[in-house]
Design a protein around this motif. Structure first.
Motif, short mmCIF file in Angstrom:
data_model
loop_
_atom_site.label_atom_id
_atom_site.label_comp_id
_atom_site.label_asym_id
_atom_site.label_seq_id
_atom_site.Cartn_x
_atom_site.Cartn_y
_atom_site.Cartn_z
N GLY A 150 0.80 -1.22 0.00
CA GLY A 150 0.00 0.00 0.00
C GLY A 150 0.83 1.27 0.00
N ASN A 151 2.15 1.11 -0.04
CA ASN A 151 3.01 2.29 0.02
C ASN A 151 3.93 2.32 -1.19
N PRO A 152 3.64 3.20 -2.16
CA PRO A 152 4.42 3.17 -3.41
C PRO A 152 5.90 3.51 -3.23
N ASP A 153 6.26 4.15 -2.11
CA ASP A 153 7.67 4.52 -1.91
C ASP A 153 8.53 3.35 -1.45
N ILE A 154 7.88 2.31 -0.96
CA ILE A 154 8.64 1.16 -0.43
C ILE A 154 8.44 -0.04 -1.34
N GLU A 155 9.54 -0.68 -1.69
CA GLU A 155 9.44 -1.74 -2.69
C GLU A 155 9.51 -3.15 -2.13
N TYR A 156 10.30 -3.35 -1.08
CA TYR A 156 10.55 -4.72 -0.65
C TYR A 156 10.25 -4.92 0.83
N VAL A 157 9.85 -6.12 1.17
CA VAL A 157 9.61 -6.45 2.58
C VAL A 157 10.96 -6.74 3.25
N ILE A 158 11.72 -7.64 2.65
CA ILE A 158 13.08 -7.92 3.13
C ILE A 158 14.02 -7.61 1.97
N ASP A 159 14.81 -6.58 2.12
CA ASP A 159 15.71 -6.20 1.02
C ASP A 159 16.88 -7.18 0.98
N ALA A 160 17.38 -7.42 -0.22
CA ALA A 160 18.49 -8.37 -0.36
C ALA A 160 19.25 -8.13 -1.66
N GLY A 161 20.47 -8.58 -1.69
CA GLY A 161 21.31 -8.53 -2.89
C GLY A 161 22.28 -9.70 -2.80
N TRP A 162 23.13 -9.82 -3.81
CA TRP A 162 24.00 -10.99 -3.85
C TRP A 162 25.40 -10.71 -3.32
N ALA A 165 22.15 0.35 -1.28
CA ALA A 165 21.70 1.69 -1.67
C ALA A 165 20.18 1.80 -1.56
N SER A 166 19.47 0.72 -1.89
CA SER A 166 18.00 0.82 -1.83
C SER A 166 17.52 0.87 -0.39
N PHE A 167 18.24 0.20 0.51
CA PHE A 167 17.86 0.30 1.93
C PHE A 167 18.21 1.70 2.46
N ILE A 168 19.38 2.17 2.09
CA ILE A 168 19.80 3.50 2.57
C ILE A 168 18.85 4.58 2.09
N SER A 169 18.36 4.41 0.86
CA SER A 169 17.43 5.42 0.35
C SER A 169 15.97 5.08 0.70
N ARG A 170 15.78 4.15 1.61
CA ARG A 170 14.47 3.80 2.18
C ARG A 170 13.48 3.26 1.16
N TRP A 186 19.27 -12.38 -6.34
CA TRP A 186 20.63 -12.91 -6.48
C TRP A 186 21.38 -12.25 -7.62
N THR A 187 20.69 -11.41 -8.39
CA THR A 187 21.39 -10.67 -9.45
C THR A 187 21.63 -9.22 -9.03
N ARG A 188 21.16 -8.84 -7.87
CA ARG A 188 21.30 -7.44 -7.45
C ARG A 188 22.67 -7.22 -6.81
N ASN A 189 23.35 -6.19 -7.30
CA ASN A 189 24.65 -5.85 -6.74
C ASN A 189 24.51 -5.48 -5.26
N TRP A 190 25.40 -6.02 -4.44
CA TRP A 190 25.27 -5.88 -2.99
C TRP A 190 25.25 -4.41 -2.55
N LEU A 220 26.04 6.92 -1.56
CA LEU A 220 24.88 6.19 -1.06
C LEU A 220 23.62 6.47 -1.87
N LYS A 221 23.77 7.24 -2.94
CA LYS A 221 22.66 7.39 -3.89
C LYS A 221 23.03 6.72 -5.20
N SER A 222 24.11 5.95 -5.17
CA SER A 222 24.61 5.40 -6.42
C SER A 222 23.68 4.33 -7.00
N GLY A 223 22.69 3.91 -6.22
CA GLY A 223 21.71 2.97 -6.75
C GLY A 223 20.68 3.66 -7.63
N GLU A 224 20.61 4.97 -7.55
CA GLU A 224 19.63 5.73 -8.34
C GLU A 224 20.27 6.12 -9.68
N PHE A 225 19.40 6.39 -10.64
CA PHE A 225 19.90 6.80 -11.95
C PHE A 225 19.62 8.29 -12.14
#
Lengths: 451, 334
Positions: A180-192, A265-270, A255-259, B39-44
């Motif tokens: 219900g929140n368009p700004d948040i994408e994932y429940v548990i964020d993860a990368g490889w 970065a996606s967690f840091i940018s919320r 598993w294809t997402r850069n760590w 820390l914004k390097s994930g954005e384009f």
């Protein structure tokens, strides 16, 4: 008159004696390499204190990272080792590169360790009478990390989780909020990252899902077969991971997402508000947003009431290089090594970068850790305030327990980039759980020499 | 007819413009990335994003780890003594050390707002640049000169052993450098005593240059023998021929050699890391050390890459005509 020769000899002796301290104050340059380059400024600040106390010593501090490691190793192979390196992972393949600390009588501080530091290497590798590194830190704790303010907005309180059912319900509720929140994408964020999804997460999550560390050691040491679906203590981990993936809790093809550039970065940018990580993410978030209200929690305790705790081994220890032992400056290097691992310096080091010391620091007043991971996540467990007073299980990890069986030069069963494909095939339904565990059994057989 | 021709020219120009644009796009994004906080390097971003502000409640240690703030330099610049506790926030640091908080904020602002550029500049970029110029410049100049001398001797393969020597040079091209890196390191540092010396790298760059031998031998072989004979007829020695006739003709092959080898020497990461101490690192080695165990300051890495490209672009623009001439070498006017 007779006293004149005596005076002359006395004068000469006095001048020789006077010159002795000067000889001891010969300028010395010591090369000191750190693996955690991001903490170079903190380490430099601490090493400056040593230089102030020992004005004849200059410490040339440098760092080695993933990109420069190969050249660094090549340099060592050709005779260009530094004196000291902080944070190494000695194993049966490389331990001869380092000084065997047990063979020297001038290495201090083993007695102050809060674990069997002298026997740690033997405990893992089975190699008798060798201790290549002195580790003064508890290995990093890994936990769920979340934005407390965002959770509050979501009407969720992760601190109220008491058991696995609560945790699963919490994730289901968070999923509703995320959808219900368009700004948040994932429940548990993860990368490889092979280390995360090959070394730590499978073991930590398995214990969180009910297994014991002993069972995981039995799995790694061959007492339980990987392809035994009923007995394998990681079966539940793989099932749960698939459940999370199928329910859309985790990023698509995580598993294809850069760590760093995608996941962290996606967690840091919320773009996500919950993830599973070590301590460094706290630093990264708070460097960008000093007001960020980060908090965290461990997986609920297993059936023995234990929370996965990091083992303390030689890993993360500091070493002296064997190549340098015959150098005239080596005694100065040993002096610096002892100082670096002394309680007073370990206190500064642990406070500066936030690790939990594996050393008795009561002689220097203990370490005053103020980092959020320690204060909000680790300390409540140590104080018995979480999960009904559950304790950490610091015993050896499964992978560590099997080190003595490892065939030199082979990848460990879960820890390489090929695992990304194995996860992909399983989570996207191209292989079954049984197939996956059979593959892991084969990988285990390739990596270890049973018996 | 005229209209059709103009349309054709316009189409070709449009295609070329498009090709030019897609070739330049990576450079454009490199510039953008050089100003994009790590820390914004994930954005384009299509344009440089908003600059972050200094937060006085940020911990000094976190800024040191993530933004590479140099605490030792900060101490020196503010005349601070003793151990600076990295757990302190900037506000606490100002209060405890009696520094004006505003002054501290102003001091740190460029490091936070243009972190990449400032980290690169304050961590020894200029020293690394100088090292790279010395190494790459000397390697091209000495390598080229040796190539001309070798080419002069081997051109035309007048003796049976010339071909053997020529082939032995070419053999260098098929031996992977990594295979010989340890023996080379051992010879250069233990026997020649060239540890931590730029000359060690120059020596390895110029030894047995396969490309230079190939380029110069081929080019010199095409020079009419009559030139050498006329020098001899006028009583000139071989070095007269070499110095006054041959060298002035070497601009084009030298440009071919330089345009291929200069970027390779400039971007040589391995030898820099292997032979030099961090204080003397060449640019690629310097940029490679901007990462840590758990993270990497991408803003600084991209800034380092951008700034290390600028000098070589300047070199290219200065010698543009020569490089174009080398590209046209062999073209026949119809």
């Amino acid at each position: 008159m007779k006293s004149i020769p005596i005076l002359i000899v006395g004068g000469l002796l006095a001048s020789v004696m006077a010159s002795l301290p000067a000889l001891g104050q010969q300028p010395v340059e010591l090369t000191f390499v750190v693996t955690e380059g991001e903490y170079s400024a903190q380490f430099r600040g601490i090493l400056d204190l040593y230089e102030e106390e020992n004005p004849n010593v200059t410490i040339n501090l440098s760092s080695v990272n993933e990109d420069t490691e190969a050249a660094f190793e090549a340099r060592i192979a050709a005779g260009g080792a530094p004196y000291i390196r902080d944070l190494v992972y000695p194993d049966a393949d490389n331990y001869k590169t380092y000084v065997n600390l047990l063979e020297r009588d001038d290495i201090e501080n083993f007695g102050a360790l809060s674990y069997d530091g002298a026997g740690a290497f033997e405990g893992v590798t089975g190699i008798d009478g060798v201790q290549p590194a002195l580790n003064v830190r508890t290995n990093p704790f890994r936990s769920f990390i979340y934005y407390a303010d965002e959770m509050e907005k979501a009407g969720l309180d992760p601190k109220s989780i008491q058991n696995l059912d609560d945790f699963m319900q919490f994730l289901a509720d968070l999923k509703v909020y995320v959808d219900g929140n368009p700004d948040i994408e994932y429940v548990i964020d993860a990368g490889w990252l092979p280390g995360a999804w090959g070394r730590f997460n499978p073991e930590v999550w398995s214990v969180g899902l009910g297994a014991t560390k002993q069972e995981i050691r039995d799995l790694y040491t061959g007492k339980i077969r990987w392809d035994d679906v009923d007995k394998n203590p990681m079966t539940k981990y793989f099932r749960t991971l698939k459940e999370f993936y199928d329910k859309g809790y985790m990023p698509e093809r995580w598993w294809t997402r850069n760590w760093e550039q995608e996941f962290e970065a996606s967690f840091i940018s919320r773009r996500s508000i919950l993830t599973f990580h070590g301590p460094w993410l706290f630093d990264k978030v708070q460097a960008v947003d000093a007001d960020a209200q980060l908090d965290g929690f461990f997986w609920p305790p297993n059936r023995d009431g234990k929370i996965w705790g990091p083992e303390v081994t030689s890993d993360y220890g500091s070493v002296l290089y064997a190549q340098r032992q015959d150098d005239p400056e080596f005694a100065e290097a040993v002096k610096l090594f002892n100082w670096w691992n002394s309680p007073a310096t370990v206190k500064l080091r642990s406070e500066a970068i936030g690790f939990v010391p594996a050393m008795d620091l009561s002689s220097v007043g203990g370490a005053d850790l103020t980092n959020d991971q320690y204060v909000k996540v680790i300390k409540p467990v140590l104080d018995g305030q979480v999960y009904g007073g559950a304790k950490f299980d610091y015993s050896l990890c499964g992978r560590c327990a099997a080190e003595r069986m490892r065939i030199s030069g082979t990848p460990r069963p879960l820890q390489d980039n090929q695992m990304a494909e194995i996860y992909a095939d399983y989570l996207e339904g191209r292989t079954t759980l049984e197939d996956t565990l059979a593959i892991l059994q084969k990988r285990w057989e390739r990596a270890y020499q049973a018996g | 007819m005229e209209r059709k021709k103009r349309l054709k020219n316009l189409s070709i120009a449009a295609i070329l413009a498009f090709y030019c644009a897609i070739s330049l796009v990576p450079f454009y994004f490199l510039v953008i990335r050089s100003f994009t906080p790590t820390l914004k390097s994930g954005e384009f971003y299509f344009w440089i994003p908003e600059r972050p502000e200094v937060q006085m409640n940020a911990r000094l240690g976190n800024l040191a780890s993530v933004n590479n703030i140099d605490i030792t330099k900060l101490k020196k610049d503010f005349g601070l003594k003793g151990y600076i506790d990295p757990r302190l926030t900037l506000q606490q640091l100002a209060e405890r050390q009696g520094i004006d908080a505003g002054e501290l904020e102003e001091y740190l602002r460029p490091f936070i707002q243009y972190n990449g550029i400032f980290v690169v500049l304050s961590n020894g970029f200029l020293k690394s640049l100088w090292g790279t110029i010395v190494v790459a410049g000397s390697s091209v100049a000495i390598g080229g000169f040796l190539g001309i001398m070798t080419g002069t001797a081997l051109a035309g393969f007048r003796r049976p052993w010339h071909l053997f020597v020529y082939n032995s040079y070419l053999l260098n091209m098929i031996v992977p450098p990594m295979m010989v890196i340890l023996p080379q390191y051992f010879i250069v540092t233990q026997f020649l005593g060239l540890q931590d010396s730029y000359f060690a790298i120059v020596l390895l760059h110029i030894k047995g240059g396969a490309l230079s031998t190939m380029v110069f031998t081929t080019y010199i072989a095409a020079i009419p023998k009559s030139l050498r004979e006329s020098v001899a007829m006028d009583g000139g020695k071989h070095y007269h021929y070499f110095w006054y006739i041959l060298l002035p003709l070497m601009g084009t092959p030298f440009a071919i050699f330089a345009s291929i080898m200069m970027p390779l020497f400039w971007n040589d990461l391995l030898l820099g890391l292997l032979f030099l101490s961090p204080e003397k690192y060449t640019l690629p080695a310097f940029v490679a050390t901007l990462g840590g165990a758990y993270g990497r300051n991408f803003e600084a890495v991209f800034s380092g890459v951008l700034m290390s490209l600028i000098p070589i672009l300047v070199v290219y623009f200065i010698f543009q005509k020569l490089f174009i001439r080398s590209a046209m070498a062999g073209a026949v006017k119809g």
